[in-house]
Design a protein around this motif. Sequence first.
Motif, PDB file in Angstrom:
ATOM      1  N   GLN A   1      44.824  -3.137  63.042  1.00 57.31           N
ATOM      2  CA  GLN A   1      44.723  -1.677  63.079  1.00 57.31           C
ATOM      3  C   GLN A   1      45.490  -1.264  61.976  1.00 57.31           C
ATOM      4  O   GLN A   1      46.710  -1.397  62.069  1.00 57.31           O
ATOM      5  CB  GLN A   1      44.967  -0.991  64.391  1.00 57.31           C
ATOM      6  CG  GLN A   1      44.713   0.528  64.335  1.00 57.31           C
ATOM      7  CD  GLN A   1      44.845   1.223  65.678  1.00 57.31           C
ATOM      8  OE1 GLN A   1      45.396   0.555  66.605  1.00 57.31           O
ATOM      9  NE2 GLN A   1      44.583   2.659  65.712  1.00 57.31           N
ATOM     10  N   GLY A   2      44.810  -0.484  61.382  1.00 64.74           N
ATOM     11  CA  GLY A   2      45.508  -0.008  59.871  1.00 64.74           C
ATOM     12  C   GLY A   2      45.438  -0.648  58.637  1.00 64.74           C
ATOM     13  O   GLY A   2      45.531  -0.330  57.667  1.00 64.74           O
ATOM     14  N   VAL A   3      44.739  -2.042  58.882  1.00 66.96           N
ATOM     15  CA  VAL A   3      44.619  -2.719  57.741  1.00 66.96           C
ATOM     16  C   VAL A   3      43.269  -2.322  56.994  1.00 66.96           C
ATOM     17  O   VAL A   3      42.238  -2.057  57.734  1.00 66.96           O
ATOM     18  CB  VAL A   3      44.373  -4.213  57.910  1.00 66.96           C
ATOM     19  CG1 VAL A   3      43.893  -4.946  56.891  1.00 66.96           C
ATOM     20  CG2 VAL A   3      45.608  -4.947  58.544  1.00 66.96           C
ATOM     21  N   GLN A   4      43.178  -2.312  55.709  1.00 69.89           N
ATOM     22  CA  GLN A   4      42.355  -1.295  54.835  1.00 69.89           C
ATOM     23  C   GLN A   4      41.381  -2.232  54.260  1.00 69.89           C
ATOM     24  O   GLN A   4      40.511  -1.716  53.656  1.00 69.89           O
ATOM     25  CB  GLN A   4      42.930  -0.274  54.023  1.00 69.89           C
ATOM     26  CG  GLN A   4      43.800   0.684  54.619  1.00 69.89           C
ATOM     27  CD  GLN A   4      44.726   1.261  53.712  1.00 69.89           C
ATOM     28  OE1 GLN A   4      44.540   1.176  52.481  1.00 69.89           O
ATOM     29  NE2 GLN A   4      45.609   2.121  54.290  1.00 69.89           N
ATOM     30  N   HIS A   5      41.827  -3.477  54.233  1.00 66.76           N
ATOM     31  CA  HIS A   5      40.923  -4.659  53.210  1.00 66.76           C
ATOM     32  C   HIS A   5      41.181  -5.847  53.662  1.00 66.76           C
ATOM     33  O   HIS A   5      42.339  -6.110  53.726  1.00 66.76           O
ATOM     34  CB  HIS A   5      40.845  -4.218  51.692  1.00 66.76           C
ATOM     35  CG  HIS A   5      39.935  -4.575  50.830  1.00 66.76           C
ATOM     36  ND1 HIS A   5      40.071  -4.913  49.440  1.00 66.76           N
ATOM     37  CD2 HIS A   5      38.645  -5.449  51.236  1.00 66.76           C
ATOM     38  CE1 HIS A   5      39.003  -5.368  49.069  1.00 66.76           C
ATOM     39  NE2 HIS A   5      38.094  -5.895  49.821  1.00 66.76           N
ATOM     40  N   VAL A   6      40.210  -6.601  53.855  1.00 64.00           N
ATOM     41  CA  VAL A   6      40.553  -8.303  53.933  1.00 64.00           C
ATOM     42  C   VAL A   6      39.478  -8.886  53.002  1.00 64.00           C
ATOM     43  O   VAL A   6      38.514  -8.629  52.835  1.00 64.00           O
ATOM     44  CB  VAL A   6      40.177  -8.699  55.509  1.00 64.00           C
ATOM     45  CG1 VAL A   6      40.126 -10.099  55.687  1.00 64.00           C
ATOM     46  CG2 VAL A   6      40.527  -7.910  56.665  1.00 64.00           C
ATOM     47  N   ILE A   7      40.377  -9.878  52.290  1.00 66.74           N
ATOM     48  CA  ILE A   7      39.639 -10.595  51.392  1.00 66.74           C
ATOM     49  C   ILE A   7      39.924 -12.266  51.881  1.00 66.74           C
ATOM     50  O   ILE A   7      40.948 -12.626  51.967  1.00 66.74           O
ATOM     51  CB  ILE A   7      40.536 -10.375  49.998  1.00 66.74           C
ATOM     52  CG1 ILE A   7      40.415  -9.061  49.505  1.00 66.74           C
ATOM     53  CG2 ILE A   7      39.783 -11.216  48.976  1.00 66.74           C
ATOM     54  CD1 ILE A   7      41.152  -8.630  48.551  1.00 66.74           C
ATOM     55  N   VAL A   8      38.987 -12.773  51.882  1.00 59.79           N
ATOM     56  CA  VAL A   8      38.611 -14.025  52.330  1.00 59.79           C
ATOM     57  C   VAL A   8      38.120 -15.182  51.200  1.00 59.79           C
ATOM     58  O   VAL A   8      36.977 -15.005  50.769  1.00 59.79           O
ATOM     59  CB  VAL A   8      37.844 -14.359  53.624  1.00 59.79           C
ATOM     60  CG1 VAL A   8      37.827 -15.889  53.979  1.00 59.79           C
ATOM     61  CG2 VAL A   8      38.445 -13.488  54.856  1.00 59.79           C
ATOM     62  N   LEU A   9      38.979 -16.258  50.795  1.00 59.30           N
ATOM     63  CA  LEU A   9      38.285 -16.887  49.837  1.00 59.30           C
ATOM     64  C   LEU A   9      37.678 -18.292  50.803  1.00 59.30           C
ATOM     65  O   LEU A   9      38.423 -19.034  51.347  1.00 59.30           O
ATOM     66  CB  LEU A   9      39.352 -17.618  49.040  1.00 59.30           C
ATOM     67  CG  LEU A   9      39.060 -18.790  48.134  1.00 59.30           C
ATOM     68  CD1 LEU A   9      38.061 -18.207  46.985  1.00 59.30           C
ATOM     69  CD2 LEU A   9      40.218 -19.299  47.359  1.00 59.30           C
ATOM     70  N   SER A  10      36.610 -18.386  50.764  1.00 57.89           N
ATOM     71  CA  SER A  10      35.683 -19.311  51.668  1.00 57.89           C
ATOM     72  C   SER A  10      35.225 -20.357  50.849  1.00 57.89           C
ATOM     73  O   SER A  10      34.497 -20.259  49.891  1.00 57.89           O
ATOM     74  CB  SER A  10      34.512 -18.675  52.160  1.00 57.89           C
ATOM     75  OG  SER A  10      33.792 -19.319  52.925  1.00 57.89           O
ATOM     76  N   GLN A  11      35.467 -21.717  51.715  1.00 59.98           N
ATOM     77  CA  GLN A  11      34.743 -22.865  51.101  1.00 59.98           C
ATOM     78  C   GLN A  11      33.992 -23.344  52.133  1.00 59.98           C
ATOM     79  O   GLN A  11      33.385 -24.523  52.063  1.00 59.98           O
ATOM     80  CB  GLN A  11      35.972 -23.789  51.049  1.00 59.98           C
ATOM     81  CG  GLN A  11      37.058 -23.461  49.688  1.00 59.98           C
ATOM     82  CD  GLN A  11      36.352 -24.335  48.633  1.00 59.98           C
ATOM     83  OE1 GLN A  11      36.527 -25.402  48.299  1.00 59.98           O
ATOM     84  NE2 GLN A  11      35.913 -23.571  47.979  1.00 59.98           N
ATOM     85  N   LEU A  12      33.249 -22.452  53.117  1.00 66.62           N
ATOM     86  CA  LEU A  12      32.101 -22.697  54.193  1.00 66.62           C
ATOM     87  C   LEU A  12      31.111 -23.454  53.553  1.00 66.62           C
ATOM     88  O   LEU A  12      30.530 -24.244  54.235  1.00 66.62           O
ATOM     89  CB  LEU A  12      32.013 -21.604  54.992  1.00 66.62           C
ATOM     90  CG  LEU A  12      31.070 -21.692  56.239  1.00 66.62           C
ATOM     91  CD1 LEU A  12      31.548 -22.624  57.038  1.00 66.62           C
ATOM     92  CD2 LEU A  12      30.787 -20.498  56.810  1.00 66.62           C
TER      93      LEU A  12
END
Length: 302
Positions: free
Chosen positions: A176-187
């Motif tokens: 809660q409170g986190v405004q942005h999530v960035i994921v570098l994906s190798q899926l």
Amino acid sequence: MATAQLSSPSTSSRPFILLPSGFFRPPFSGAHHRPFFICRSSRKKEPGLTDRILDYIEGGPKLRKWYGASDVLPKDGLQDEGDETLEFGGVRDAVLVTNGESEIGQMVILSLIVKRIRVKALVKDKKASMDAFGTYVEALVGDISNASFLSKALRGVSAIICPANDGFFNDVGRMQGVQHVIVLSQLDVYRSAGTFQAIINNKLRKFSERDETVVITSGIPYTIVKAGLLQDMPGGTQGFCFDEGVASKGRLSKEDAARICVEALDAVPPKGLIFEVANGDEKVEDWKEWFDAKIRDAGELL
């Protein structure tokens, strides 16, 4: 603009490169395998903040002594190690980097330091992190499944960059409170691998699938960068390809991948953005403009 110059006790000059278009990592033998940088200002005047930050984090105190540099750490408005004002004052101005000891994690951290962004990083060896980055990074060691540790890690964090598939997103309720999530994906790379490689990557694939599912359903704005197979080659020398399917068959410089993750911080999508990328022929002159266009296009497709 600052320029970087390699130097050593036995060499008086080396080629110059520009920052931050790409990072140059000279060959380095020995026990340490962390990225190794030296930056000098090309102008004949007092080095700027960026130069001094890069000078400091080059391999830590031992290498600075080898080069005859001072152990004095420049303050320049940066947070002291014991200063918890920002943590408990309700200000969210930090970026948390998961898997901060990975090679690409360190590249992300360096990019954030250059941008003068407060950095927190999850690591396994706090001393090694301090040797590499000094007090410019708040190194955190602990179990992410532990609620108390996770709360501490996320305190004061506005954005999270996940540069490796490490299963970090297992308790989104505490974000809660986190405004942005960035994921570098190798899926996509894992899914397209041959049978033998698929067996080796099975655990990483499961982590990646879970992380992406949790992030997409979290309600937090997210950017998922589906990258081609990550490669150890200089960044900033090639263009890009964003075609559908390129992540499963293309390749991407780790340095370029790290830069894209950091550039994504300046373009928070209303809901989420997912795109594929590999090195190619397309040039990106302005990443903020590129991301804004992508976000607009994604909004039109919803």
